[in-house]
Design a protein around this motif. Structure first.
Motif, PDB file in Angstrom:
ATOM      1  N   MET A  82       0.828  -1.215   0.000  1.00  0.00           N
ATOM      2  CA  MET A  82       0.000   0.000   0.000  1.00  0.00           C
ATOM      3  C   MET A  82       0.853   1.252   0.000  1.00  0.00           C
ATOM      4  O   MET A  82       0.495   2.264  -0.608  1.00  0.00           O
ATOM      5  CB  MET A  82      -0.947  -0.007   1.206  1.00  0.00           C
ATOM      6  CG  MET A  82      -2.095  -0.980   1.083  1.00  0.00           C
ATOM      7  SD  MET A  82      -3.378  -0.698   2.332  1.00  0.00           S
ATOM      8  CE  MET A  82      -2.518  -1.188   3.823  1.00  0.00           C
ATOM      9  N   MET A  83       2.001   1.181   0.679  1.00  0.00           N
ATOM     10  CA  MET A  83       2.877   2.349   0.735  1.00  0.00           C
ATOM     11  C   MET A  83       3.659   2.538  -0.552  1.00  0.00           C
ATOM     12  O   MET A  83       3.682   3.634  -1.128  1.00  0.00           O
ATOM     13  CB  MET A  83       3.823   2.228   1.938  1.00  0.00           C
ATOM     14  CG  MET A  83       3.138   2.386   3.282  1.00  0.00           C
ATOM     15  SD  MET A  83       4.292   2.419   4.679  1.00  0.00           S
ATOM     16  CE  MET A  83       4.890   0.710   4.705  1.00  0.00           C
ATOM     17  N   VAL A  84       4.309   1.484  -1.037  1.00  0.00           N
ATOM     18  CA  VAL A  84       5.201   1.664  -2.179  1.00  0.00           C
ATOM     19  C   VAL A  84       4.447   1.921  -3.475  1.00  0.00           C
ATOM     20  O   VAL A  84       5.005   2.498  -4.418  1.00  0.00           O
ATOM     21  CB  VAL A  84       6.155   0.466  -2.349  1.00  0.00           C
ATOM     22  CG1 VAL A  84       7.021   0.287  -1.113  1.00  0.00           C
ATOM     23  CG2 VAL A  84       5.396  -0.815  -2.673  1.00  0.00           C
ATOM     24  N   THR A  85       3.179   1.502  -3.536  1.00  0.00           N
ATOM     25  CA  THR A  85       2.374   1.811  -4.724  1.00  0.00           C
ATOM     26  C   THR A  85       1.679   3.156  -4.619  1.00  0.00           C
ATOM     27  O   THR A  85       0.993   3.580  -5.547  1.00  0.00           O
ATOM     28  CB  THR A  85       1.306   0.725  -4.952  1.00  0.00           C
ATOM     29  OG1 THR A  85       0.424   0.685  -3.827  1.00  0.00           O
ATOM     30  CG2 THR A  85       1.943  -0.637  -5.179  1.00  0.00           C
ATOM     31  N   GLY A  86       1.844   3.816  -3.468  1.00  0.00           N
ATOM     32  CA  GLY A  86       1.264   5.142  -3.295  1.00  0.00           C
ATOM     33  C   GLY A  86      -0.189   5.148  -2.870  1.00  0.00           C
ATOM     34  O   GLY A  86      -0.807   6.214  -2.794  1.00  0.00           O
TER      35      GLY A  86
ATOM     36  N   GLN B 175       8.096   3.896  18.422  1.00  0.00           N
ATOM     37  CA  GLN B 175       9.231   4.429  17.677  1.00  0.00           C
ATOM     38  C   GLN B 175       8.825   4.910  16.283  1.00  0.00           C
ATOM     39  O   GLN B 175       9.570   5.657  15.647  1.00  0.00           O
ATOM     40  CB  GLN B 175      10.333   3.369  17.554  1.00  0.00           C
ATOM     41  CG  GLN B 175      11.010   3.015  18.867  1.00  0.00           C
ATOM     42  CD  GLN B 175      11.801   4.177  19.450  1.00  0.00           C
ATOM     43  OE1 GLN B 175      12.407   4.956  18.721  1.00  0.00           O
ATOM     44  NE2 GLN B 175      11.800   4.297  20.766  1.00  0.00           N
ATOM     45  N   VAL B 176       7.653   4.477  15.793  1.00  0.00           N
ATOM     46  CA  VAL B 176       7.265   4.818  14.419  1.00  0.00           C
ATOM     47  C   VAL B 176       6.009   5.672  14.346  1.00  0.00           C
ATOM     48  O   VAL B 176       5.684   6.216  13.285  1.00  0.00           O
ATOM     49  CB  VAL B 176       7.063   3.550  13.562  1.00  0.00           C
ATOM     50  CG1 VAL B 176       8.354   2.760  13.485  1.00  0.00           C
ATOM     51  CG2 VAL B 176       5.912   2.690  14.077  1.00  0.00           C
TER      52      VAL B 176
ATOM     53  N   SER C  84      12.068   2.060   4.744  1.00  0.00           N
ATOM     54  CA  SER C  84      12.232   3.453   4.314  1.00  0.00           C
ATOM     55  C   SER C  84      13.657   3.774   3.894  1.00  0.00           C
ATOM     56  O   SER C  84      14.026   4.951   3.786  1.00  0.00           O
ATOM     57  CB  SER C  84      11.816   4.395   5.457  1.00  0.00           C
ATOM     58  OG  SER C  84      12.632   4.200   6.597  1.00  0.00           O
ATOM     59  N   VAL C  85      14.458   2.754   3.620  1.00  0.00           N
ATOM     60  CA  VAL C  85      15.872   2.975   3.338  1.00  0.00           C
ATOM     61  C   VAL C  85      16.081   3.792   2.061  1.00  0.00           C
ATOM     62  O   VAL C  85      17.100   4.486   1.919  1.00  0.00           O
ATOM     63  CB  VAL C  85      16.614   1.627   3.259  1.00  0.00           C
ATOM     64  CG1 VAL C  85      16.241   0.857   1.999  1.00  0.00           C
ATOM     65  CG2 VAL C  85      18.124   1.825   3.339  1.00  0.00           C
TER      66      VAL C  85
ATOM     67  N   THR D  41       8.030   6.671   2.924  1.00  0.00           N
ATOM     68  CA  THR D  41       7.542   5.528   3.686  1.00  0.00           C
ATOM     69  C   THR D  41       7.456   5.823   5.177  1.00  0.00           C
ATOM     70  O   THR D  41       6.500   5.404   5.840  1.00  0.00           O
ATOM     71  CB  THR D  41       8.455   4.310   3.440  1.00  0.00           C
ATOM     72  OG1 THR D  41       8.559   4.085   2.036  1.00  0.00           O
ATOM     73  CG2 THR D  41       7.895   3.074   4.107  1.00  0.00           C
ATOM     74  N   LYS D  42       8.421   6.527   5.719  1.00  0.00           N
ATOM     75  CA  LYS D  42       8.415   6.815   7.156  1.00  0.00           C
ATOM     76  C   LYS D  42       7.149   7.556   7.560  1.00  0.00           C
ATOM     77  O   LYS D  42       6.516   7.221   8.576  1.00  0.00           O
ATOM     78  CB  LYS D  42       9.660   7.635   7.525  1.00  0.00           C
ATOM     79  CG  LYS D  42       9.777   7.929   9.013  1.00  0.00           C
ATOM     80  CD  LYS D  42      11.070   8.684   9.316  1.00  0.00           C
ATOM     81  CE  LYS D  42      11.188   8.977  10.801  1.00  0.00           C
ATOM     82  NZ  LYS D  42      12.452   9.712  11.118  1.00  0.00           N
ATOM     83  N   LYS D  43       6.742   8.538   6.768  1.00  0.00           N
ATOM     84  CA  LYS D  43       5.527   9.285   7.072  1.00  0.00           C
ATOM     85  C   LYS D  43       4.305   8.397   6.963  1.00  0.00           C
ATOM     86  O   LYS D  43       3.388   8.466   7.794  1.00  0.00           O
ATOM     87  CB  LYS D  43       5.398  10.485   6.126  1.00  0.00           C
ATOM     88  CG  LYS D  43       4.150  11.323   6.363  1.00  0.00           C
ATOM     89  CD  LYS D  43       4.093  12.493   5.406  1.00  0.00           C
ATOM     90  CE  LYS D  43       2.825  13.321   5.609  1.00  0.00           C
ATOM     91  NZ  LYS D  43       2.759  14.466   4.649  1.00  0.00           N
ATOM     92  N   GLN D  44       4.284   7.545   5.928  1.00  0.00           N
ATOM     93  CA  GLN D  44       3.134   6.667   5.747  1.00  0.00           C
ATOM     94  C   GLN D  44       3.021   5.666   6.904  1.00  0.00           C
ATOM     95  O   GLN D  44       1.912   5.376   7.372  1.00  0.00           O
ATOM     96  CB  GLN D  44       3.242   5.919   4.410  1.00  0.00           C
ATOM     97  CG  GLN D  44       3.345   6.810   3.182  1.00  0.00           C
ATOM     98  CD  GLN D  44       2.272   7.877   3.143  1.00  0.00           C
ATOM     99  OE1 GLN D  44       1.090   7.591   3.330  1.00  0.00           O
ATOM    100  NE2 GLN D  44       2.683   9.109   2.906  1.00  0.00           N
ATOM    101  N   ILE D  45       4.139   5.163   7.379  1.00  0.00           N
ATOM    102  CA  ILE D  45       4.119   4.248   8.526  1.00  0.00           C
ATOM    103  C   ILE D  45       3.520   4.937   9.744  1.00  0.00           C
ATOM    104  O   ILE D  45       2.753   4.332  10.501  1.00  0.00           O
ATOM    105  CB  ILE D  45       5.541   3.724   8.821  1.00  0.00           C
ATOM    106  CG1 ILE D  45       5.982   2.754   7.725  1.00  0.00           C
ATOM    107  CG2 ILE D  45       5.601   3.035  10.183  1.00  0.00           C
ATOM    108  CD1 ILE D  45       7.431   2.303   7.851  1.00  0.00           C
TER     109      ILE D  45
END
Length: 374
Positions: A233-237, A312-313, A264-265, A287-291
């Motif tokens: 869901m994150m990497v496909t936007g 932490q996230v 998120s690397v 990714t960090k924001k989406q997490i």
């Protein structure tokens, strides 16, 4: 808050599971920051106050259909009995004010066509009926006849607009296709238009697609499948394109918090460092924001180790209480405290637990909040 628990003790079904007893997993409680010294347990709130956002139900015709189609276990757990009376007794024993009910894996995807659509409508209408008979004890997330997208859109609209259910439950994948796939876009449009709350629950992986380990899916595989869905869901936007959808990840997000840096690397790469600040960042770099935007439930994850990772996230207001009952019936503690998740007190004080177990869930489910305040 004063206690309103009934005097009778809730009796759990102690039948043997998985061919002989329970598989127990003990984890050391570590506070945020990585120190090795365990934090002293804090007192928990008292009374019947918890709002359970990870609780399942099996209406009679649905359970009968599961068994008829060979689903004698769900994720390796024996398919349980369920009734409103059992659910209320469970809630009274464990200080739970209300449950937002949902149909667990496999949803209605073991059926197809009209059978699946009719079963989804039956389950959702059954849940809506509970609102009338027990308005202060039950909410519900709609099950959809996935992966039939047109039928699922129709059912989502009916369940949210007409039945007034509190959200939707989606499995991590359907027939091996994970959330985030473009095939699900039309459904996401409809859910985004309705500011829907979406509970993402793991699905069982076919035996041909996983290692042949002698372990039930609910121990490990479920957590991995939640992670796969969230990552896709994150990497496909998808999480960027539909910001009005609030996604709850089961079981503290599976392994998302632990893998957050790894996921998120790309943002740490040269591409991420050189990306102009005034341009929207591609999903792979955001990714960090989406997490941080996901909601994480405590079901089978009520420990300092799990909650420290979640903290932490994301912020504490994105953590919600979940029991996973009745699938957790054999693992829930039966102690004099009547606390379904005593490990939460290893990291949260009473006020913080009240936030996680009561305030945060009701903030996401306004219909249920109004019903409880009536």
């Amino acid at each position: 808050m004063t206690s309103s628990r009934r005097g009778s003790r809730f009796t759990l079904n102690r039948r043997s599971a998985l061919g002989g007893g329970l598989l127990g997993v003990a984890a050391a409680a570590l506070p945020v920051g990585g120190a090795t010294r365990a934090r002293a347990q804090q007192p928990a709130p008292t009374g019947t106050y918890r709002i359970d956002l990870h609780a399942h139900f099996l209406p009679p015709d649905y359970r009968a259909a599961l068994l008829e189609h060979g689903h004698l276990t769900i994720g390796g757990y024996p398919t349980p009995d369920w009734s409103p009376e059992q659910a209320i007794a469970f809630m009274d024993y464990y200080g739970i004010q209300a449950q937002a009910l949902s149909v667990s894996d496999p949803g209605v995807s073991f059926l197809s066509g009209k059978e699946a659509a009719d079963m989804a409508r039956y389950c959702n209408s059954y849940a809506a009926g509970l609102f009338a008979s027990n308005p202060k004890r039950f909410g519900a997330f709609a099950v959809l006849p996935m992966p039939d997208i047109p039928a699922s859109i129709e059912e989502a609209i009916y369940a949210l607009d007409n039945l007034r259910l509190d959200g939707v439950i989606l499995l991590s994948a359907y027939n091996g296709v994970y959330l985030g796939d473009p095939r699900f876009e039309p459904l996401m449009v409809a859910l985004n238009q309705r500011n829907a709350y979406v509970f993402v629950h793991p699905a069982a992986i076919p035996d041909t697609a996983k290692p042949g380990l002698p372990l039930p899916d609910f121990l490990e595989e479920f957590t991995f499948d939640t992670t796969r869905a969230a990552t896709m869901m994150m990497v496909t936007g998808m999480t960027q394109r539909y910001p009005n959808i609030r996604f709850q990840l089961a079981h503290a997000g599976g392994t998302v918090p632990f893998l957050s840096h790894r996921l998120s690397v790309a943002s740490q790469s040269v591409l991420g460092q050189l990306w102009p600040d005034d341009l929207p960042r591609p999903s792979i770099l955001d990714t960090k924001k989406q997490i941080s935007r996901f909601y994480y439930d405590t079901a089978l994850s009520g420990s300092a180790a799990a909650m420290a990772a979640v903290l932490q996230v994301t912020s504490r207001d994105h953590i919600v209480f979940g029991s996973d009952w009745p699938f957790s019936a054999l693992t829930l503690p039966q102690t004099g405290s009547h606390d379904p998740a005593p490990g939460l007190s290893d990291i949260f004080d009473a006020d913080q637990r009240m936030e996680i177990e009561h305030v945060n869930p009701l903030r996401q489910l306004p219909r249920l909040a109004v019903a409880l305040d009536a």
